[in-house]
Motif scaffolding. Structure first.
Motif, PDB file in Angstrom:
ATOM      1  N   UNK A 173      12.204   3.946   2.519  1.00 56.20           N
ATOM      2  CA  UNK A 173      12.640   3.471   3.839  1.00 56.20           C
ATOM      3  C   UNK A 173      13.453   4.531   4.575  1.00 56.20           C
ATOM      4  N   UNK A 174      14.285   5.237   3.843  1.00 58.59           N
ATOM      5  CA  UNK A 174      15.108   6.273   4.474  1.00 58.59           C
ATOM      6  C   UNK A 174      14.262   7.479   4.880  1.00 58.59           C
ATOM      7  N   UNK A 175      13.313   7.868   4.028  1.00 54.38           N
ATOM      8  CA  UNK A 175      12.483   9.042   4.308  1.00 54.38           C
ATOM      9  C   UNK A 175      11.543   8.806   5.477  1.00 54.38           C
ATOM     10  N   UNK A 176      11.099   7.566   5.690  1.00 53.92           N
ATOM     11  CA  UNK A 176      10.108   7.267   6.729  1.00 53.92           C
ATOM     12  C   UNK A 176      10.700   6.459   7.881  1.00 53.92           C
ATOM     13  N   UNK A 177      12.035   6.409   7.945  1.00 53.66           N
ATOM     14  CA  UNK A 177      12.712   5.708   9.050  1.00 53.66           C
ATOM     15  C   UNK A 177      12.281   4.243   9.152  1.00 53.66           C
ATOM     16  N   UNK A 178      12.125   3.597   8.008  1.00 48.31           N
ATOM     17  CA  UNK A 178      11.813   2.176   7.981  1.00 48.31           C
ATOM     18  C   UNK A 178      10.343   1.888   7.714  1.00 48.31           C
ATOM     19  N   UNK A 179      10.053   0.620   7.484  1.00 45.96           N
ATOM     20  CA  UNK A 179       8.684   0.150   7.259  1.00 45.96           C
ATOM     21  C   UNK A 179       8.111  -0.378   8.575  1.00 45.96           C
ATOM     22  N   UNK A 180       6.887  -0.021   8.866  1.00 43.80           N
ATOM     23  CA  UNK A 180       6.226  -0.525  10.067  1.00 43.80           C
ATOM     24  C   UNK A 180       5.373  -1.754   9.772  1.00 43.80           C
ATOM     25  N   UNK A 181       5.069  -2.003   8.505  1.00 41.57           N
ATOM     26  CA  UNK A 181       4.279  -3.170   8.123  1.00 41.57           C
ATOM     27  C   UNK A 181       4.547  -3.479   6.660  1.00 41.57           C
ATOM     28  N   UNK A 182       4.222  -4.705   6.252  1.00 37.75           N
ATOM     29  CA  UNK A 182       4.381  -5.089   4.844  1.00 37.75           C
ATOM     30  C   UNK A 182       3.421  -4.291   3.974  1.00 37.75           C
ATOM     31  N   UNK A 183       2.225  -3.981   4.495  1.00 38.93           N
ATOM     32  CA  UNK A 183       1.229  -3.227   3.718  1.00 38.93           C
ATOM     33  C   UNK A 183       1.750  -1.846   3.335  1.00 38.93           C
ATOM     34  N   UNK A 184       2.660  -1.315   4.113  1.00 36.32           N
ATOM     35  CA  UNK A 184       3.209   0.015   3.819  1.00 36.32           C
ATOM     36  C   UNK A 184       4.020   0.005   2.521  1.00 36.32           C
ATOM     37  N   UNK A 185       4.444  -1.183   2.101  1.00 38.00           N
ATOM     38  CA  UNK A 185       5.178  -1.293   0.850  1.00 38.00           C
ATOM     39  C   UNK A 185       4.337  -0.813  -0.325  1.00 38.00           C
ATOM     40  N   UNK A 186       3.020  -0.892  -0.203  1.00 34.59           N
ATOM     41  CA  UNK A 186       2.139  -0.441  -1.275  1.00 34.59           C
ATOM     42  C   UNK A 186       2.179   1.053  -1.492  1.00 34.59           C
ATOM     43  N   UNK A 187       2.755   1.819  -0.565  1.00 29.45           N
ATOM     44  CA  UNK A 187       2.864   3.264  -0.723  1.00 29.45           C
ATOM     45  C   UNK A 187       4.087   3.685  -1.524  1.00 29.45           C
TER      46      UNK A 187
END
Length: 205
Positions: A173-187
């Motif tokens: 979250x810190x490296x990418x300035x937050x999550x834009x979608x729940x699916x991004x959690x899979x990364x």
């Protein structure tokens, strides 16, 4: 006038012709010396030519990046930023953060990446007076957990997520300035498709 011998007349005539020839040669030489030298054109190197306006304009655009600024900012939208700009620059470009923004959840000093989204999260609602520390750390039952505002303790309560995975979620979250979608959690390292499927209903952005 006495008559001169024929030989003398011939000698005088030859002497006169010689004088005339020498005089004509001297005049011709004088005119040649006074003639101005021809100017030799000077060729300039090809690289001294000024650059075309189109090339200069292309150079100005080189290095620019485009980011999407969303969340708790005054003017959300897509902005062109100079290379090397920081998250703080993008937030300011979008009019600054709103009162509800929680800037502690994003790294304002992080460099912007082309094509990425800068998501400014909102502050979590204040805990009711008298609530215990344990109560504030845990998410309310049945309410999806916000991936962009959740603490390490709250993420640790998710099914199949331990302290190590919770820390990886915070790092991502810190490296990418937050999550834009729940699916991004899979990364996030350690969260596969099966675990993501079990978390879809338990989290939100």
């Amino acid at each position: 006038m006495p008559d001169l011998p024929r030989s003398h007349l011939i000698a005088y005539a030859l002497a006169g012709l010689l004088v005339l020839a020498l005089g004509a040669r001297a005049v011709a030489h004088s005119r040649t010396a006074q003639a101005p030298a021809a100017r030799v054109p000077i060729a300039l190197p090809a690289d001294t030519a000024p650059a075309a306006d189109g090339a200069a304009a292309a150079g100005d655009r080189a290095g620019a990046i485009v980011v999407d600024v969303a969340g708790e900012v005054r003017r959300p939208g897509v902005y062109r930023m100079p290379a090397g700009a920081r998250v703080d620059d993008a937030v300011r470009r979008a009019g600054g953060a709103r009162r509800r923004a929680d800037l502690s959840q994003i790294n304002l000093a992080a460099k912007l990446e082309d094509g990425k989204q800068v998501l400014v999260p909102a502050r979590a609602p204040a805990a009711p007076a008298g609530a215990s520390t344990a109560g504030t750390a845990a998410a309310a039952p049945g309410v999806p957990l916000n991936l962009n505002t959740a603490t390490l303790e709250q993420l640790d309560t998710l099914p199949g997520v331990g302290p190590a995975t919770a820390q990886k979620i915070l790092d991502y979250r810190e490296q990418h300035s937050g999550f834009s979608s729940v699916e991004e959690l899979g990364q996030v390292p350690g969260i596969g498709d099966i675990r993501l499927a079990s978390l879809r209903e338990a989290v939100r952005v």
